[in-house]
Design a protein around this motif. Structure first.
Motif, short mmCIF file in Angstrom:
data_model
loop_
_atom_site.label_atom_id
_atom_site.label_comp_id
_atom_site.label_asym_id
_atom_site.label_seq_id
_atom_site.Cartn_x
_atom_site.Cartn_y
_atom_site.Cartn_z
N THR A 67 45.68 -15.59 -74.76
CA THR A 67 46.12 -14.61 -73.78
C THR A 67 46.69 -15.32 -72.56
OG1 THR A 67 43.99 -14.52 -72.65
CG2 THR A 67 44.29 -13.04 -74.54
N LEU A 68 47.41 -14.57 -71.74
CA LEU A 68 47.93 -15.16 -70.49
C LEU A 68 46.78 -15.63 -69.60
CD1 LEU A 68 50.83 -12.68 -69.65
CD2 LEU A 68 51.01 -14.98 -70.61
N ALA A 69 45.67 -14.87 -69.60
CA ALA A 69 44.52 -15.27 -68.80
C ALA A 69 43.95 -16.59 -69.31
CB ALA A 69 43.44 -14.19 -68.85
N ALA A 70 43.93 -16.77 -70.63
CA ALA A 70 43.43 -18.03 -71.19
C ALA A 70 44.34 -19.19 -70.82
CB ALA A 70 43.31 -17.91 -72.71
N VAL A 71 45.64 -18.98 -70.89
CA VAL A 71 46.58 -20.04 -70.52
C VAL A 71 46.42 -20.43 -69.05
CG1 VAL A 71 49.02 -20.61 -70.24
CG2 VAL A 71 48.24 -19.43 -72.31
N LYS A 72 46.28 -19.43 -68.18
CA LYS A 72 46.08 -19.72 -66.75
C LYS A 72 44.80 -20.51 -66.52
CE LYS A 72 48.61 -15.66 -65.03
NZ LYS A 72 48.49 -14.36 -64.33
N ALA A 73 43.73 -20.12 -67.23
CA ALA A 73 42.46 -20.83 -67.08
C ALA A 73 42.57 -22.26 -67.59
CB ALA A 73 41.36 -20.08 -67.82
N ILE A 74 43.27 -22.46 -68.70
CA ILE A 74 43.47 -23.80 -69.24
C ILE A 74 44.22 -24.67 -68.24
CG2 ILE A 74 44.81 -25.07 -70.97
CD1 ILE A 74 43.98 -22.93 -73.01
N ARG A 75 45.25 -24.12 -67.63
CA ARG A 75 46.06 -24.90 -66.69
C ARG A 75 45.31 -25.23 -65.41
NH1 ARG A 75 51.93 -21.80 -67.58
NH2 ARG A 75 52.33 -22.77 -69.64
N ALA A 76 44.25 -24.46 -65.12
CA ALA A 76 43.47 -24.71 -63.90
C ALA A 76 42.30 -25.65 -64.14
CB ALA A 76 42.96 -23.39 -63.33
N THR A 77 42.12 -26.11 -65.37
CA THR A 77 40.94 -26.89 -65.74
C THR A 77 41.16 -28.38 -65.54
OG1 THR A 77 40.21 -25.22 -67.34
CG2 THR A 77 39.40 -27.47 -67.66
N ASP A 78 40.13 -29.04 -65.01
CA ASP A 78 40.16 -30.50 -64.84
C ASP A 78 39.56 -31.23 -66.03
OD1 ASP A 78 41.11 -30.50 -62.01
OD2 ASP A 78 39.19 -29.51 -61.65
N VAL A 79 38.47 -30.66 -66.60
CA VAL A 79 37.75 -31.34 -67.68
C VAL A 79 37.45 -30.33 -68.79
CG1 VAL A 79 35.73 -32.69 -68.32
CG2 VAL A 79 36.67 -32.89 -66.01
N PHE A 80 37.82 -30.67 -70.02
CA PHE A 80 37.51 -29.85 -71.18
C PHE A 80 36.38 -30.50 -71.97
CE2 PHE A 80 41.90 -28.86 -70.19
CZ PHE A 80 41.92 -27.47 -70.26
N PHE A 81 35.35 -29.73 -72.28
CA PHE A 81 34.22 -30.23 -73.04
C PHE A 81 34.34 -29.75 -74.49
CE2 PHE A 81 32.63 -29.64 -68.65
CZ PHE A 81 32.31 -30.96 -68.37
N ILE A 82 34.26 -30.69 -75.42
CA ILE A 82 34.37 -30.37 -76.84
C ILE A 82 33.20 -31.01 -77.57
CG2 ILE A 82 35.73 -30.68 -78.94
CD1 ILE A 82 38.24 -30.62 -77.27
N LEU A 83 32.48 -30.21 -78.34
CA LEU A 83 31.40 -30.71 -79.18
C LEU A 83 31.95 -30.92 -80.58
CD1 LEU A 83 28.33 -28.57 -78.00
CD2 LEU A 83 29.05 -30.85 -77.28
N ASP A 84 31.93 -32.16 -81.02
CA ASP A 84 32.50 -32.55 -82.30
C ASP A 84 31.50 -32.26 -83.42
OD1 ASP A 84 33.71 -33.73 -84.46
OD2 ASP A 84 34.29 -35.55 -83.39
N LYS A 85 31.94 -31.48 -84.42
CA LYS A 85 31.08 -31.11 -85.54
C LYS A 85 31.22 -32.06 -86.73
CE LYS A 85 30.97 -26.20 -84.35
NZ LYS A 85 29.53 -26.11 -84.14
N GLY A 86 31.82 -33.21 -86.53
CA GLY A 86 31.92 -34.19 -87.60
C GLY A 86 33.26 -34.18 -88.29
N ARG A 87 33.43 -35.15 -89.20
CA ARG A 87 34.71 -35.34 -89.87
C ARG A 87 35.14 -34.11 -90.65
NH1 ARG A 87 35.33 -40.65 -93.41
NH2 ARG A 87 35.01 -41.49 -91.30
N ALA A 88 34.19 -33.41 -91.28
CA ALA A 88 34.54 -32.26 -92.11
C ALA A 88 35.24 -31.17 -91.31
CB ALA A 88 33.29 -31.69 -92.78
N LYS A 89 34.90 -31.06 -90.02
CA LYS A 89 35.50 -30.02 -89.19
C LYS A 89 36.39 -30.61 -88.10
CE LYS A 89 31.95 -26.53 -89.99
NZ LYS A 89 31.01 -25.55 -89.39
N SER A 90 36.94 -31.80 -88.36
CA SER A 90 37.79 -32.45 -87.35
C SER A 90 39.04 -31.63 -87.05
CB SER A 90 38.18 -33.85 -87.83
OG SER A 90 38.90 -33.77 -89.06
N SER A 91 39.46 -30.79 -88.00
CA SER A 91 40.65 -29.97 -87.76
C SER A 91 40.42 -28.99 -86.62
CB SER A 91 41.04 -29.21 -89.03
OG SER A 91 39.98 -28.38 -89.48
N LEU A 92 39.16 -28.57 -86.39
CA LEU A 92 38.87 -27.67 -85.29
C LEU A 92 39.12 -28.35 -83.95
CD1 LEU A 92 35.57 -26.03 -86.60
CD2 LEU A 92 37.91 -25.15 -86.76
#
Length: 273
Positions: free
Chosen positions: A19-44
């Protein structure tokens, strides 16, 4: 200055679902946190990074950590709830450390959540657990996203509810209970998180199923039809997809058709993207 955390719903996989709201929030972010679920789900992880590459306009950092292991052998047992709570507690410990160490006061961090943060996602519960511990403080903002439920209905070109009928949403492990309840008031059922193909235990002649996997991604699979006629086909598609990708995310809508409903659009029984 306080830290700020945004929980951003990013849709079920299609980058165009942002959504436009999501894009605006992404552009305002300094740090993105991602929890890696392993090689099997690396595409996520790759899909998330592709979204950032497309929509960010300024500098940002991505901080990754391994998602804690979860004992899924209890998914169909009485220990399920406690197993989930234990997994969330361990997840909260990891996220608390990431926020405290990687997000400076005054900065904006974000978690990119598949679908919508309010529907079968643990991020908000994890953040609530962190704030209750009181070791690190932050403000929370939630940006809703397009859930796999909405995307499923759109891809099959049907409404989720019918006139005057209730709609039930349930995890697969509670399907038999939901189906019994729906039989009493003629409701429809959306099923999520069904690792064990619970639909196979239902009487299929009078039930129509709209099933989808990897909805919104290039690997999308769609199958619809009378449950008794397509259950085996769905089972084969699930097995092949899991073998190919190492994981599967699927959702389906069950709709009683014993009342002679004619709302099912004519389309191929199985469609693969």
């Amino acid at each position: 200055m306080n830290r700020h955390i945004a929980v951003i719903g990013i849709g079920s996989g299609d980058p165009d679902q942002l959504t436009l709201a999501a894009v605006k929030a992404i552009r305002a972010t300094d740090v993105f946190f991602i929890l890696d679920k392993g090689r099997a789900k690396s595409s996520l992880v790759r899909l998330r990074r592709n979204m950032l590459d497309e929509h960010t306009t300024g500098p940002y950092r991505v901080v990754e950590a391994d998602d804690p292991w979860r004992d899924r052998s209890q998914d169909a047992s009485t220990g399920y709830t406690e197993a989930v709570h234990d997994w969330r507690r361990r997840r909260a410990e990891i996220c608390e450390r990431l926020i405290a160490d990687e997000l400076a006061p005054g900065e904006r961090g974000a978690f990119l959540v598949w679908g919508d943060p309010s529907l079968y996602d643990s991020t908000l519960a994890v953040l609530e657990h962190i704030t209750a511990r009181g070791n690190v403080s932050f403000d929370i903002e939630v940006i809703p996203g397009i859930s796999s439920v909405s995307a499923l209905a759109a891809r099959h070109r049907v409404g989720l509810n019918r006139v005057g009928r209730p709609l039930h949403i349930t995890p697969g492990r509670r399907l038999s209970e939901a189906f019994a309840a729906a039989g009493n008031d003629d409701g429809d059922i959306v099923v999520m998180l069904d690792a064990h193909e619970s639909f196979r235990h239902l009487a299929g002649d009078d039930v129509w199923i709209y099933w989808g996997a990897y909805i919104g991604t290039p690997d999308e699979i769609l199958i619809s039809g009378r449950l008794g006629e397509v259950a085996d086909e769905i089972g084969r598609a699930r097995a092949e997809a899991r073998a190919a990708h190492g994981w599967i995310m699927d959702t389906y809508l069950l709709r009683p058709c014993s009342d002679g409903a004619t709302e099912h659009p004519e389309e191929p029984r199985g469609v693969r993207a």
